[in-house]
Design a protein around this motif. Structure first.
Motif, PDB file in Angstrom:
ATOM      1  N   GLY A   1      48.493  10.560  76.251  1.00  9.98           N
ATOM      2  CA  GLY A   1      47.257   9.838  76.024  1.00  9.98           C
ATOM      3  C   GLY A   1      47.431   8.383  76.429  1.00  9.98           C
ATOM      4  O   GLY A   1      48.229   8.058  77.304  1.00  9.98           O
ATOM      5  N   SER A   2      46.717   7.499  75.749  1.00  9.38           N
ATOM      6  CA  SER A   2      46.825   6.074  76.043  1.00  9.38           C
ATOM      7  C   SER A   2      46.344   5.272  74.849  1.00  9.38           C
ATOM      8  O   SER A   2      45.355   5.637  74.192  1.00  9.38           O
ATOM      9  CB  SER A   2      45.987   5.712  77.268  1.00  9.38           C
ATOM     10  N   ILE A   3      47.014   4.168  74.607  1.00  5.96           N
ATOM     11  CA  ILE A   3      46.566   3.258  73.552  1.00  5.96           C
ATOM     12  C   ILE A   3      45.289   2.534  73.943  1.00  5.96           C
ATOM     13  O   ILE A   3      44.592   1.983  73.101  1.00  5.96           O
ATOM     14  CB  ILE A   3      47.675   2.237  73.214  1.00  5.96           C
ATOM     15  N   SER A   4      44.943   2.550  75.240  1.00  4.37           N
ATOM     16  CA  SER A   4      43.845   1.717  75.740  1.00  4.37           C
ATOM     17  C   SER A   4      42.541   1.970  75.009  1.00  4.37           C
ATOM     18  O   SER A   4      41.822   1.023  74.653  1.00  4.37           O
ATOM     19  CB  SER A   4      43.661   1.930  77.242  1.00  4.37           C
ATOM     20  N   TRP A   5      42.203   3.251  74.768  1.00  4.73           N
ATOM     21  CA  TRP A   5      40.914   3.496  74.112  1.00  4.73           C
ATOM     22  C   TRP A   5      40.964   3.177  72.624  1.00  4.73           C
ATOM     23  O   TRP A   5      39.930   2.840  72.021  1.00  4.73           O
ATOM     24  CB  TRP A   5      40.437   4.932  74.363  1.00  4.73           C
TER      25      TRP A   5
ATOM     26  N   VAL B   1      52.180  21.591  70.441  1.00  2.14           N
ATOM     27  CA  VAL B   1      51.452  20.709  71.351  1.00  2.14           C
ATOM     28  C   VAL B   1      51.184  19.383  70.649  1.00  2.14           C
ATOM     29  O   VAL B   1      50.617  19.358  69.547  1.00  2.14           O
ATOM     30  CB  VAL B   1      50.111  21.326  71.797  1.00  2.14           C
ATOM     31  N   ASN B   2      51.612  18.290  71.271  1.00  5.97           N
ATOM     32  CA  ASN B   2      51.397  16.954  70.708  1.00  5.97           C
ATOM     33  C   ASN B   2      50.968  15.988  71.805  1.00  5.97           C
ATOM     34  O   ASN B   2      51.117  16.265  72.996  1.00  5.97           O
ATOM     35  CB  ASN B   2      52.682  16.435  70.053  1.00  5.97           C
ATOM     36  N   THR B   3      50.437  14.853  71.370  1.00  9.48           N
ATOM     37  CA  THR B   3      50.069  13.778  72.286  1.00  9.48           C
ATOM     38  C   THR B   3      51.019  12.607  72.102  1.00  9.48           C
ATOM     39  O   THR B   3      51.283  12.178  70.977  1.00  9.48           O
ATOM     40  CB  THR B   3      48.631  13.284  72.035  1.00  9.48           C
ATOM     41  N   ILE B   4      51.522  12.086  73.219  1.00 12.73           N
ATOM     42  CA  ILE B   4      52.288  10.844  73.224  1.00 12.73           C
ATOM     43  C   ILE B   4      51.322   9.717  73.567  1.00 12.73           C
ATOM     44  O   ILE B   4      50.591   9.800  74.560  1.00 12.73           O
ATOM     45  CB  ILE B   4      53.404  10.885  74.294  1.00 12.73           C
ATOM     46  N   VAL B   5      51.320   8.671  72.771  1.00  8.86           N
ATOM     47  CA  VAL B   5      50.434   7.527  73.008  1.00  8.86           C
ATOM     48  C   VAL B   5      51.297   6.283  73.244  1.00  8.86           C
ATOM     49  O   VAL B   5      51.741   5.635  72.298  1.00  8.86           O
ATOM     50  CB  VAL B   5      49.472   7.289  71.831  1.00  8.86           C
ATOM     51  N   PRO B   6      51.563   5.950  74.505  1.00 14.83           N
ATOM     52  CA  PRO B   6      52.360   4.747  74.778  1.00 14.83           C
ATOM     53  C   PRO B   6      51.522   3.477  74.618  1.00 14.83           C
ATOM     54  O   PRO B   6      50.304   3.486  74.830  1.00 14.83           O
ATOM     55  CB  PRO B   6      52.787   4.912  76.243  1.00 14.83           C
ATOM     56  N   GLY B   7      52.212   2.405  74.275  1.00 15.51           N
ATOM     57  CA  GLY B   7      51.592   1.090  74.343  1.00 15.51           C
ATOM     58  C   GLY B   7      51.678   0.574  75.768  1.00 15.51           C
ATOM     59  O   GLY B   7      51.642   1.341  76.725  1.00 15.51           O
ATOM     60  N   ASN B   8      51.806  -0.736  75.913  1.00 16.28           N
ATOM     61  CA  ASN B   8      51.910  -1.309  77.253  1.00 16.28           C
ATOM     62  C   ASN B   8      53.367  -1.272  77.689  1.00 16.28           C
ATOM     63  O   ASN B   8      54.197  -2.046  77.221  1.00 16.28           O
ATOM     64  CB  ASN B   8      51.376  -2.734  77.284  1.00 16.28           C
ATOM     65  N   VAL B   9      53.689  -0.339  78.577  1.00 19.16           N
ATOM     66  CA  VAL B   9      55.070  -0.112  79.011  1.00 19.16           C
ATOM     67  C   VAL B   9      55.335  -0.937  80.267  1.00 19.16           C
ATOM     68  O   VAL B   9      54.511  -0.972  81.183  1.00 19.16           O
ATOM     69  CB  VAL B   9      55.312   1.379  79.279  1.00 19.16           C
TER      70      VAL B   9
ATOM     71  N   THR C   1      53.454  19.386  65.286  1.00 14.06           N
ATOM     72  CA  THR C   1      52.463  19.829  66.265  1.00 14.06           C
ATOM     73  C   THR C   1      51.092  19.300  65.889  1.00 14.06           C
ATOM     74  O   THR C   1      50.853  18.894  64.744  1.00 14.06           O
ATOM     75  CB  THR C   1      52.439  21.369  66.379  1.00 14.06           C
ATOM     76  N   SER C   2      50.201  19.242  66.883  1.00 22.03           N
ATOM     77  CA  SER C   2      48.788  18.916  66.704  1.00 22.03           C
ATOM     78  C   SER C   2      48.536  17.465  66.314  1.00 22.03           C
ATOM     79  O   SER C   2      47.510  17.157  65.725  1.00 22.03           O
ATOM     80  CB  SER C   2      48.152  19.841  65.643  1.00 22.03           C
ATOM     81  N   HIS C   3      49.450  16.567  66.674  1.00 18.67           N
ATOM     82  CA  HIS C   3      49.278  15.171  66.276  1.00 18.67           C
ATOM     83  C   HIS C   3      49.559  14.214  67.425  1.00 18.67           C
ATOM     84  O   HIS C   3      50.074  14.591  68.477  1.00 18.67           O
ATOM     85  CB  HIS C   3      50.170  14.848  65.075  1.00 18.67           C
ATOM     86  N   ASN C   4      49.220  12.953  67.179  1.00 18.74           N
ATOM     87  CA  ASN C   4      49.439  11.863  68.123  1.00 18.74           C
ATOM     88  C   ASN C   4      50.643  11.054  67.649  1.00 18.74           C
ATOM     89  O   ASN C   4      50.720  10.700  66.467  1.00 18.74           O
ATOM     90  CB  ASN C   4      48.222  10.943  68.196  1.00 18.74           C
ATOM     91  N   TYR C   5      51.541  10.751  68.573  1.00 17.53           N
ATOM     92  CA  TYR C   5      52.734   9.973  68.246  1.00 17.53           C
ATOM     93  C   TYR C   5      52.763   8.723  69.126  1.00 17.53           C
ATOM     94  O   TYR C   5      52.817   8.813  70.344  1.00 17.53           O
ATOM     95  CB  TYR C   5      53.997  10.814  68.437  1.00 17.53           C
ATOM     96  N   PHE C   6      52.704   7.573  68.466  1.00 15.94           N
ATOM     97  CA  PHE C   6      52.609   6.293  69.158  1.00 15.94           C
ATOM     98  C   PHE C   6      53.989   5.684  69.381  1.00 15.94           C
ATOM     99  O   PHE C   6      54.860   5.754  68.504  1.00 15.94           O
ATOM    100  CB  PHE C   6      51.790   5.295  68.332  1.00 15.94           C
ATOM    101  N   VAL C   7      54.173   5.076  70.553  1.00 13.94           N
ATOM    102  CA  VAL C   7      55.325   4.198  70.799  1.00 13.94           C
ATOM    103  C   VAL C   7      54.741   2.952  71.436  1.00 13.94           C
ATOM    104  O   VAL C   7      54.621   2.836  72.645  1.00 13.94           O
ATOM    105  CB  VAL C   7      56.427   4.887  71.629  1.00 13.94           C
ATOM    106  N   ASP C   8      54.344   2.001  70.588  1.00 18.00           N
ATOM    107  CA  ASP C   8      53.531   0.861  71.042  1.00 18.00           C
ATOM    108  C   ASP C   8      53.974  -0.468  70.452  1.00 18.00           C
ATOM    109  O   ASP C   8      53.268  -1.471  70.623  1.00 18.00           O
ATOM    110  CB  ASP C   8      52.065   1.113  70.679  1.00 18.00           C
ATOM    111  N   ALA C   9      55.120  -0.501  69.787  1.00 14.93           N
ATOM    112  CA  ALA C   9      55.627  -1.732  69.149  1.00 14.93           C
ATOM    113  C   ALA C   9      54.627  -2.302  68.154  1.00 14.93           C
ATOM    114  O   ALA C   9      54.619  -3.494  67.864  1.00 14.93           O
ATOM    115  CB  ALA C   9      55.987  -2.776  70.201  1.00 14.93           C
ATOM    116  N   GLY C  10      53.735  -1.441  67.635  1.00 15.46           N
ATOM    117  CA  GLY C  10      52.770  -1.907  66.651  1.00 15.46           C
ATOM    118  C   GLY C  10      51.588  -2.664  67.247  1.00 15.46           C
ATOM    119  O   GLY C  10      50.987  -3.515  66.588  1.00 15.46           O
ATOM    120  N   TRP C  11      51.226  -2.335  68.513  1.00 12.11           N
ATOM    121  CA  TRP C  11      50.137  -3.042  69.200  1.00 12.11           C
ATOM    122  C   TRP C  11      48.801  -2.375  68.876  1.00 12.11           C
ATOM    123  O   TRP C  11      48.218  -1.690  69.672  1.00 12.11           O
ATOM    124  CB  TRP C  11      50.404  -3.012  70.704  1.00 12.11           C
ATOM    125  N   ARG C  12      48.347  -2.559  67.639  1.00 11.69           N
ATOM    126  CA  ARG C  12      47.081  -1.947  67.227  1.00 11.69           C
ATOM    127  C   ARG C  12      46.430  -2.794  66.159  1.00 11.69           C
ATOM    128  O   ARG C  12      47.091  -3.488  65.422  1.00 11.69           O
ATOM    129  CB  ARG C  12      47.289  -0.531  66.689  1.00 11.69           C
TER     130      ARG C  12
END
Length: 270
Positions: free
Chosen positions: A164-168, A203-211, A259-270
């Protein structure tokens, strides 16, 4: 899980502070497909799985960097396999996945990483551009998953990780179609996880921050980078290896109940 760097040839992914990285015995020999694996985050994923002893195949449309990556990792126990594939061509996508399955002898893990975050204004969007952006950023994730499900079932289960993406989540400007597609991916993940869970497919979603990748660097000035870091909870720029660390865990048997979840790696950019 261990943290013995010798088990991965003593190598750490580029940008990793220190040399010790977690090693997942359950990933050794696993058959992994990565889309968009020729550069950026995707290349970091390919390298990380190769270092775990996995059998990795990746697809991309950029032959130059993809072949360079294959050459650089050619001395590994299982050298990665590259195939050129335009993911917006569903027939070609299906044929390429079938070819990779034959080469690897099956599939255990699919990483739906490929995407394109070209900027655009609302006024610029035509029906044709809408369709092209959805094909580039959303549609192939479903059809790649659909294509590997029979192989995952034959293997007794497996893992699909959608990017996925942190953008939205941040409502960034000039990305309305990209963010629409990336928001939909989280719904796609939930639906696939429900329908495939009894077949032991996670099945999971990876949500990166600004890499920090060459592509992302073209969008930001030094001042813009500083603003991103200031908005994070942690100092520093996220590296592809940081994203790969999360992906490896979720692909491994250590994450067997995730499974069935979003996992963020974004350094807390939210």
């Amino acid at each position: 899980m261990t943290s013995d760097p010798a088990s991965t040839g003593g190598l750490a992914p580029a940008g990793t502070p220190g040399s010790a990285r977690a090693s997942y015995p359950s990933l050794s020999g696993k058959r992994v497909i990565v889309t968009g694996g020729g550069s950026g985050i995707g290349a970091g994923l390919v390298e990380a799985f190769v270092q775990q002893g996995a059998q990795v195949a990746f697809v991309d449309v950029a032959d130059g960097p993809s072949l360079e990556l294959v050459d650089r990792l050619g001395g590994a126990a299982h050298a990665p396999v590259y195939r050129h594939c335009d993911l917006t061509d569903v027939a070609k996508l299906r044929a390429t996945i079938a070819e990779i399955e034959a080469i690897l002898g099956g599939v255990d893990v699919l990483i739906n990483n490929a995407a394109n975050d070209d900027r655009h204004s609302i006024a610029e969007v035509t029906p044709e551009y809408w369709d092209e952006r959805m094909a580039t950023n959303l549609r192939h994730q479903f059809f790649a998953a659909q294509a590997v499900v029979p192989a995952l079932k034959r293997a007794g289960g497996g893992v699909i990780l959608n990017f996925g993406s942190i953008s939205w989540h941040l409502a960034l400007a000039d990305l309305v179609l990209y963010q629409t597609a990336k928001a939909a991916i989280e719904g796609l993940t939930r639906s696939l996880a429900r329908d495939l869970g009894r077949s032991n497919i996670r099945v999971n979603t990876i949500v990166p921050g600004n890499v920090e990748t060459p592509r992302q660097m073209k969008w930001y000035t030094p001042e813009g980078e500083a603003e991103i870091v200031a908005a994070q909870c942690l100092d520093g720029r996220i590296q592809p290896s940081d994203v790969a660390a999360l992906v490896l865990f979720l692909a491994s048997d250590d994450a067997r109940m995730c499974t069935s979840h979003n996992y963020f790696v974004d350094a807390g950019w939210r």
